[in-house]
Write a protein that holds these residues in place. Structure first.
Motif, mmCIF file in Angstrom:
data_model
loop_
_atom_site.group_PDB
_atom_site.id
_atom_site.type_symbol
_atom_site.label_atom_id
_atom_site.label_comp_id
_atom_site.label_asym_id
_atom_site.label_seq_id
_atom_site.Cartn_x
_atom_site.Cartn_y
_atom_site.Cartn_z
ATOM 1 N N LEU A 160 -47.663 97.785 -42.291
ATOM 2 C CA LEU A 160 -46.249 98.122 -42.506
ATOM 3 C C LEU A 160 -45.371 97.451 -41.453
ATOM 4 O O LEU A 160 -44.282 96.953 -41.762
ATOM 5 C CB LEU A 160 -46.054 99.638 -42.458
ATOM 6 C CG LEU A 160 -46.687 100.466 -43.573
ATOM 7 C CD1 LEU A 160 -46.384 101.947 -43.369
ATOM 8 C CD2 LEU A 160 -46.205 100.015 -44.945
ATOM 9 N N ILE A 200 -41.150 103.470 -40.479
ATOM 10 C CA ILE A 200 -42.597 103.675 -40.664
ATOM 11 C C ILE A 200 -42.969 105.141 -40.500
ATOM 12 O O ILE A 200 -43.878 105.647 -41.175
ATOM 13 C CB ILE A 200 -43.390 102.797 -39.668
ATOM 14 C CG1 ILE A 200 -43.290 101.319 -40.068
ATOM 15 C CG2 ILE A 200 -44.854 103.230 -39.597
ATOM 16 C CD1 ILE A 200 -43.876 100.367 -39.042
ATOM 17 N N VAL A 209 -50.631 101.382 -41.071
ATOM 18 C CA VAL A 209 -49.466 101.398 -40.172
ATOM 19 C C VAL A 209 -49.225 100.010 -39.595
ATOM 20 O O VAL A 209 -48.084 99.535 -39.518
ATOM 21 C CB VAL A 209 -49.674 102.431 -39.040
ATOM 22 C CG1 VAL A 209 -48.524 102.377 -38.040
ATOM 23 C CG2 VAL A 209 -49.797 103.834 -39.619
ATOM 24 N N LYS A 219 -42.064 103.682 -47.203
ATOM 25 C CA LYS A 219 -41.415 102.798 -46.225
ATOM 26 C C LYS A 219 -40.155 102.157 -46.807
ATOM 27 O O LYS A 219 -39.170 101.932 -46.098
ATOM 28 C CB LYS A 219 -42.415 101.712 -45.801
ATOM 29 C CG LYS A 219 -41.861 100.556 -44.993
ATOM 30 C CD LYS A 219 -41.490 100.967 -43.587
ATOM 31 C CE LYS A 219 -41.270 99.759 -42.700
ATOM 32 N NZ LYS A 219 -40.327 98.769 -43.203
#
Length: 449
Positions: free
Chosen positions: A184, A408, A181, A231
């Motif tokens: 991203l 995300i 995460v 994404k």
């Protein structure tokens, strides 16, 4: 115990009188999630009891933001997902009533599965501003960016390797999900002048290498490509060749590069599954049925065997009594306390054997036991609904920060669902982060104006 309760009361009074701004409480909660468990259960500097500070802060947030609305306004903001969340909680409680689960166990079950869903409802009723949300996010970003640094210290200074290289979160599986995460989000900062590019790329590379490589987190390298594709889903849908090309080439080169590093370090080819034979997986031997000290590649079989056998254990559990499909054994029937987790760990030295241990150890088994297969499907439905809403929201806002957060969330939702079979996404750090991200959707009406 009496001293601990008195101390908890003193701490609660101090918190309620010393916190001045709304966002300070959320930052304190975030800090507690990343620090208290690590200090207590990783460094052993304070008793484990202090981890209840997290629940204490959530209780204070409830008293400050949600309780007054319930008492005086007789109405709370549920947002687009709150009604589903409350329905899931009610459904789970019905299961605990049907199976006469005792009240203290139900509270533990609620704490384990629904604590941060409840926090999400508190959050959207707290009237936090976008500025406060971004302030809290910066605190989360800070804690995540120092994870590879802590991991480097654990590897290079303390001489640890594999699972003990976990940063501050005590679990490499949990850490891998949050690092994905983080990556991203950091990738979205490449073309923005908010951080020095050298520092940005250094953090990204450390996040990809330190804990995933030195901590031997194989799943990281499977989940990262999936998250990147989700994404960038909008580019594939629109068939934007230039953006797809910019994504595909670094993607292929990066995967090859990381596979080579992992192979040289652990002698394991991440994408070679030819040697895996599911017929060799047996409960009576656990991972011993596929382990081989002479063949490092067998570690892939070990990882897969664990997940495969827990699914077999769940199938057998449901097949023995098909009514368990609806509520399992009831909310609170299978939850870990600190002592019971340690006891199970001691029992499993040398490997897990038997259906009961597989159901207890892995999140998938415990979730099925607590809320049944229908409850799990309902939970996944909520996450899918959030993902669809978030994807649409990302097309409606021009705010770069919130657009990145919204893009995300679908990838994060998928990671959360997959992680139920891999690690424990209901742990504090993952659950808080996920529902905090989802809380950002609350600002969409403001962003559309």
């Amino acid at each position: 115990m009496e001293i601990a309760i008195i101390l908890l009361i003193v701490i609660s009074i101090f918190l309620m009188t010393s916190i001045k701004e709304k966002d300070d409480l959320f930052i304190l909660l975030l800090s507690s999630i990343f620090l208290i468990t690590w200090i207590a259960d990783g460094l052993y500097l304070i008793p484990h009891f202090f981890t209840f500070i997290i629940e204490l802060i959530i209780a204070i947030l409830f008293i400050n933001f949600l309780l007054p609305k319930i008492i005086y306004l007789k109405k709370i903001n549920l947002g687009p997902f709150g009604k589903y969340i409350l329905l899931l909680m009610l459904y789970s409680l019905i299961g605990s009533l049907i199976y006469f689960v005792n009240f203290s166990a139900v509270l533990l079950g609620f704490r384990a599965l629904f604590k941060y869903l409840f926090l999400y409802i508190i959050f959207i009723n707290s009237s936090l501003s976008q500025k406060s949300y971004k302030k809290i996010f910066k605190a989360w970003l800070f804690f995540m960016c120092i994870q590879p640094i802590v991991g480097s210290y654990q590897y290079f200074i303390e001489g640890k390797i594999a699972d003990p290289v976990y940063g501050m979160l005590l679990d490499t599986g949990v850490q891998s999900i949050l690092l994905i995460v983080l990556i991203l989000f950091l990738i979205d900062l490449r073309n923005k002048k908010v951080i020095n590019k050298f520092i940005l790329y250094t953090i990204i590379m450390l996040s990809i290498i330190v804990i995933p490589i030195f901590g031997e987190v194989k799943a990281f390298f499977y989940f990262l490509p999936i998250a990147l594709i989700i994404k960038n889903f909008h580019s594939f849908i629109k068939f934007e060749l230039y953006r797809i090309g910019k994504f595909i080439l670094p993607f292929i080169v990066g995967i090859y590069f990381l596979q080579s590093i992992f192979l040289s370090f652990w002698k394991v080819e991440l994408f070679d599954f030819n040697s895996i034979d599911f017929s060799e997986f047996v409960f009576s031997q656990g991972t011993e049925s596929v382990s081989s000290l002479d063949n490092p590649q067998a570690s892939l079989s070990v990882s897969l065997s664990e997940r495969f056998l827990v699914m077999v254990a769940v199938y057998n559990f449901l097949n023995q009594d098909k009514t368990k499909i609806f509520f399992g054994d009831g909310l609170g029937s299978s939850v870990f306390t600190y002592d019971s987790r340690n006891e199970l760990t001691q029992q499993q030295i040398g490997g897990i054997v038997g259906q009961e241990q597989y159901l207890k150890k892995y999140t998938f088994g415990r979730v099925i036991q607590n809320i049944g297969l229908i409850g799990l499907i309902f939970f996944c439905f909520i996450l899918i609904n959030i993902s669809i809403y978030s994807y649409k929201a990302s097309r409606l806002t021009n705010d770069d920060f919130f657009k990145s957060i919204y893009q995300i969330i679908p990838a994060f939702s998928l990671l959360f669902i997959i992680s139920i079979f891999y690690t424990d996404p209901f742990t504090d750090s993952i659950s808080f982060t996920y529902w905090f991200f989802v809380g950002g959707l609350h600002f969409l009406p403001e962003l559309e104006q």
